[in-house]
Structure formats: structure tokens, C-alpha cells
Design a protein around this motif. Structure first.
Motif, PDB file in Angstrom:
ATOM      1  N   VAL A   1       0.824  -1.208   0.000  1.00 50.05           N
ATOM      2  CA  VAL A   1       0.000   0.000   0.000  1.00 50.05           C
ATOM      3  C   VAL A   1       0.859   1.260   0.000  1.00 50.05           C
ATOM      4  CG1 VAL A   1      -1.695   1.308   1.342  1.00 50.05           C
ATOM      5  CG2 VAL A   1      -1.937  -1.178   1.118  1.00 50.05           C
ATOM      6  N   GLN A   2       1.861   1.293   0.845  1.00 47.75           N
ATOM      7  CA  GLN A   2       2.650   2.518   0.981  1.00 47.75           C
ATOM      8  C   GLN A   2       3.537   2.786  -0.231  1.00 47.75           C
ATOM      9  OE1 GLN A   2       3.922   3.595   5.091  1.00 47.75           O
ATOM     10  NE2 GLN A   2       3.476   1.427   5.490  1.00 47.75           N
ATOM     11  N   ALA A   3       3.842   1.754  -1.003  1.00 51.94           N
ATOM     12  CA  ALA A   3       4.712   1.928  -2.165  1.00 51.94           C
ATOM     13  C   ALA A   3       3.980   2.523  -3.372  1.00 51.94           C
ATOM     14  CB  ALA A   3       5.326   0.582  -2.558  1.00 51.94           C
ATOM     15  N   VAL A   4       2.663   2.599  -3.288  1.00 56.29           N
ATOM     16  CA  VAL A   4       1.858   3.058  -4.425  1.00 56.29           C
ATOM     17  C   VAL A   4       1.183   4.373  -4.064  1.00 56.29           C
ATOM     18  CG1 VAL A   4      -0.046   2.485  -5.982  1.00 56.29           C
ATOM     19  CG2 VAL A   4       1.464   0.666  -5.130  1.00 56.29           C
ATOM     20  N   GLY A   5       1.476   5.404  -4.839  1.00 57.46           N
ATOM     21  CA  GLY A   5       0.878   6.710  -4.591  1.00 57.46           C
ATOM     22  C   GLY A   5      -0.423   6.907  -5.351  1.00 57.46           C
ATOM     23  N   MET A   6      -1.161   7.892  -4.929  1.00 56.69           N
ATOM     24  CA  MET A   6      -2.450   8.195  -5.569  1.00 56.69           C
ATOM     25  C   MET A   6      -2.266   8.621  -7.023  1.00 56.69           C
ATOM     26  SD  MET A   6      -4.869   7.458  -3.490  1.00 56.69           S
ATOM     27  CE  MET A   6      -6.391   8.398  -3.549  1.00 56.69           C
ATOM     28  N   ASP A   7      -1.193   9.325  -7.323  1.00 60.99           N
ATOM     29  CA  ASP A   7      -0.970   9.752  -8.699  1.00 60.99           C
ATOM     30  C   ASP A   7      -0.726   8.544  -9.602  1.00 60.99           C
ATOM     31  OD1 ASP A   7      -0.845  12.010 -10.500  1.00 60.99           O
ATOM     32  OD2 ASP A   7       1.293  11.510 -10.730  1.00 60.99           O
ATOM     33  N   GLU A   8       0.028   7.571  -9.099  1.00 60.10           N
ATOM     34  CA  GLU A   8       0.254   6.348  -9.871  1.00 60.10           C
ATOM     35  C   GLU A   8      -1.058   5.594 -10.087  1.00 60.10           C
ATOM     36  OE1 GLU A   8       2.961   2.269  -9.855  1.00 60.10           O
ATOM     37  OE2 GLU A   8       3.074   3.635  -8.155  1.00 60.10           O
TER      38      GLU A   8
ATOM     39  N   VAL B   1      -8.354   7.161 -14.545  1.00 62.51           N
ATOM     40  CA  VAL B   1      -9.403   7.958 -13.916  1.00 62.51           C
ATOM     41  C   VAL B   1      -8.823   9.332 -13.579  1.00 62.51           C
ATOM     42  CG1 VAL B   1     -10.911   8.121 -11.887  1.00 62.51           C
ATOM     43  CG2 VAL B   1     -10.537   5.908 -12.987  1.00 62.51           C
ATOM     44  N   SER B   2      -9.574  10.364 -13.846  1.00 66.52           N
ATOM     45  CA  SER B   2      -9.084  11.713 -13.567  1.00 66.52           C
ATOM     46  C   SER B   2      -8.896  11.906 -12.059  1.00 66.52           C
ATOM     47  CB  SER B   2     -10.060  12.763 -14.094  1.00 66.52           C
ATOM     48  OG  SER B   2     -11.226  12.799 -13.293  1.00 66.52           O
ATOM     49  N   LEU B   3      -8.016  12.831 -11.707  1.00 68.21           N
ATOM     50  CA  LEU B   3      -7.758  13.111 -10.310  1.00 68.21           C
ATOM     51  C   LEU B   3      -9.021  13.579  -9.590  1.00 68.21           C
ATOM     52  CD1 LEU B   3      -5.448  13.107  -8.264  1.00 68.21           C
ATOM     53  CD2 LEU B   3      -5.046  15.511  -8.822  1.00 68.21           C
ATOM     54  N   LYS B   4      -9.789  14.396 -10.284  1.00 67.06           N
ATOM     55  CA  LYS B   4     -11.034  14.890  -9.690  1.00 67.06           C
ATOM     56  C   LYS B   4     -11.988  13.737  -9.394  1.00 67.06           C
ATOM     57  CE  LYS B   4     -14.924  17.987 -10.528  1.00 67.06           C
ATOM     58  NZ  LYS B   4     -15.551  18.920 -11.452  1.00 67.06           N
ATOM     59  N   ARG B   5     -12.158  12.824 -10.352  1.00 70.89           N
ATOM     60  CA  ARG B   5     -13.063  11.683 -10.172  1.00 70.89           C
ATOM     61  C   ARG B   5     -12.523  10.735  -9.095  1.00 70.89           C
ATOM     62  NH1 ARG B   5     -18.125  11.246 -11.117  1.00 70.89           N
ATOM     63  NH2 ARG B   5     -18.012  11.522 -13.358  1.00 70.89           N
TER      64      ARG B   5
ATOM     65  N   GLN C   1     -13.464  12.106  -5.889  1.00 69.07           N
ATOM     66  CA  GLN C   1     -14.916  12.026  -5.697  1.00 69.07           C
ATOM     67  C   GLN C   1     -15.295  10.624  -5.214  1.00 69.07           C
ATOM     68  OE1 GLN C   1     -16.328  13.151  -9.588  1.00 69.07           O
ATOM     69  NE2 GLN C   1     -16.526  15.315  -9.034  1.00 69.07           N
ATOM     70  N   CYS C   2     -14.628   9.640  -5.771  1.00 72.46           N
ATOM     71  CA  CYS C   2     -14.908   8.246  -5.391  1.00 72.46           C
ATOM     72  C   CYS C   2     -14.299   7.890  -4.038  1.00 72.46           C
ATOM     73  CB  CYS C   2     -14.365   7.295  -6.456  1.00 72.46           C
ATOM     74  SG  CYS C   2     -15.171   7.391  -8.056  1.00 72.46           S
ATOM     75  N   PHE C   3     -13.078   8.339  -3.819  1.00 73.65           N
ATOM     76  CA  PHE C   3     -12.338   8.020  -2.601  1.00 73.65           C
ATOM     77  C   PHE C   3     -11.662   9.293  -2.112  1.00 73.65           C
ATOM     78  CE2 PHE C   3     -12.504   4.098  -5.091  1.00 73.65           C
ATOM     79  CZ  PHE C   3     -13.071   3.235  -4.171  1.00 73.65           C
ATOM     80  N   PRO C   4     -12.246   9.984  -1.147  1.00 72.22           N
ATOM     81  CA  PRO C   4     -11.700  11.260  -0.675  1.00 72.22           C
ATOM     82  C   PRO C   4     -10.277  11.183  -0.117  1.00 72.22           C
ATOM     83  CG  PRO C   4     -13.957  10.994   0.070  1.00 72.22           C
ATOM     84  CD  PRO C   4     -13.543   9.686  -0.538  1.00 72.22           C
ATOM     85  N   SER C   5      -9.842   9.985   0.285  1.00 69.64           N
ATOM     86  CA  SER C   5      -8.483   9.836   0.805  1.00 69.64           C
ATOM     87  C   SER C   5      -7.934   8.466   0.395  1.00 69.64           C
ATOM     88  CB  SER C   5      -8.474   9.943   2.327  1.00 69.64           C
ATOM     89  OG  SER C   5      -9.090   8.808   2.899  1.00 69.64           O
ATOM     90  N   LYS C   6      -6.635   8.332   0.501  1.00 70.08           N
ATOM     91  CA  LYS C   6      -6.022   7.038   0.213  1.00 70.08           C
ATOM     92  C   LYS C   6      -6.526   5.991   1.195  1.00 70.08           C
ATOM     93  CE  LYS C   6      -1.663   4.699  -0.698  1.00 70.08           C
ATOM     94  NZ  LYS C   6      -0.199   4.825  -0.782  1.00 70.08           N
ATOM     95  N   SER C   7      -6.733   6.386   2.425  1.00 66.20           N
ATOM     96  CA  SER C   7      -7.258   5.465   3.437  1.00 66.20           C
ATOM     97  C   SER C   7      -8.608   4.899   3.007  1.00 66.20           C
ATOM     98  CB  SER C   7      -7.380   6.170   4.786  1.00 66.20           C
ATOM     99  OG  SER C   7      -7.887   5.291   5.751  1.00 66.20           O
TER     100      SER C   7
END
Length: 188
Positions: A23-30, A37-41, A44-50
Motif C-alpha cells: 500500500v505505501q509503495a503506491v501513490g495516488m498519482d500512480e 481515472v481523472s484526479l477529480k473523479r 470524488q470516489c475516494f476522498p483519501s487514500k485510506s
């Protein structure tokens, strides 16, 4: 892309990447890039990585336990056979080239101390698995199916962890032999 499709793509991508690399090795941008999926979407689907990690674990739990139960139902004709079929399924799963151990133990090891959501998802998975195995044990003529279910869960988790670390799925076969011994002693 509609929200349901975006959510599904994000969860598919998260499952693949989190399970392969942690989990920690993978960032939200990746995740955003790999899922398309766009960053905005994404947010919208998942407000945080958690939130995404918890979603991944909850869906994986459902899929994993469904696959296990399907195998047990198809290959176990007696109560004893159904319990032992759990270990046969584990062997096949542990022998898969993409096998990386238990996603719940892995995620708990990474984030369980700092994320109540991850700890909760891992605990819920283990509790549900123990209830399933205990339910199978209740079909046997045993005095304490809860104890037997708990013992078998330890064998399951031990087999998964040992197979992941050693790279050898034979741990599931060894756990099956130990399970046979426990079942025989409990039904003795």
C-alpha cells in the motif's frame, strides 16, 4: 466516465498494485494514471487514500471468501471433506504466480497501527473467515467447533504466511495434514 465505472477501475487498479507492491509503495498519482481515472473523479470516489485502501480490502475480502466457499461447495461432499477442501484451495491459490500472501496481514503490517480503517478491514476479514471455518466445523460431531475453527484458522494463516515468505505452496499441504490430525482428534 461515470462514478461506478471509475470506482471499479480504481479498485481493480488498487487491488493489483497494492497487492503486488504494498500500500505505501503506491501513490495516488500512480493509481490515477494506471486506472485512467481523472484526479477529480478519483477524489470524488475516494476522498483519501485510506478510503481507497479500505475499499480495496473490503472488496478483496468479499471476492476471496466467495472463491473459497465456491471451491469448498464444489469439492467437499462430507463435512470433513469441506474443511479439508479449504486447504486444497489454499494450495492452489498459494501456487498462483501472483501470490503475495494475505492482503489483510500485509496491509495490517503496513498500516494497522496508524489506520483504524485498515485494522478494521483486516479484523473483519479474519473474523468472517473464522466464522466460515467454524461453521464448517459445526457440521462435524465435535464438542467444541469454535475451538476447532480457531485452530484451523491458525493453520490457514500460518500456511499463507509461510507460503508467501518461502515461495513454496507446500505449506498449504502441510497445513492440510495438520488439519486432518486436528479434525481426527476432535471427532475421535
Amino acid at each position: 466516465m461515470d462514478p461506478d465505472e471509475a470506482r471499479s477501475r480504481l479498485l481493480d487498479t488498487a487491488e493489483r498494485l497494492f497487492y503486488e507492491r504494498g500500500v505505501q509503495a503506491v501513490g495516488m498519482d500512480e493509481l490515477r494514471t494506471a486506472s485512467g481515472v481523472s484526479l477529480k473523479r478519483l477524489y470524488q470516489c475516494f476522498p483519501s487514500k485510506s478510503d481507497l485502501v479500505e475499499g480495496y480490502l473490503r472488496r478483496r475480502d468479499e471476492r476471496w471468501r466467495t472463491a473459497l466457499a465456491r471451491h469448498v461447495a464444489q469439492h467437499g461432499t462430507t463435512p470433513r471433506d469441506r474443511l479439508l477442501a479449504v486447504f486444497d484451495w489454499l494450495h492452489a491459490w498459494c501456487d498462483d504466480p501472483g501470490f503475495r500472501g494475505c492482503a489483510f496481514i500485509n496491509a495490517f503490517g503496513e498500516l494497522g497501527a496508524t489506520s483504524d480503517a485498515v485494522a478494521g478491514a483486516a479484523r473483519d476479514h479474519k473474523r468472517a473467515l473464522q466464522e466460515y471455518v467454524t461453521g464448517l466445523a459445526r457440521e462435524l460431531p465435535v464438542d467444541d467447533p469454535v475451538a476447532l475453527g480457531g485452530q484451523l484458522l491458525l493453520l490457514i494463516d500460518g500456511a499463507i504466511t509461510t507460503a508467501a515468505i518461502s515461495g513454496d505452496p507446500a505449506a498449504a499441504r502441510q497445513a492440510r495434514v495438520a488439519a486432518e490430525t486436528l479434525i481426527t482428534a476432535a471427532t475421535g
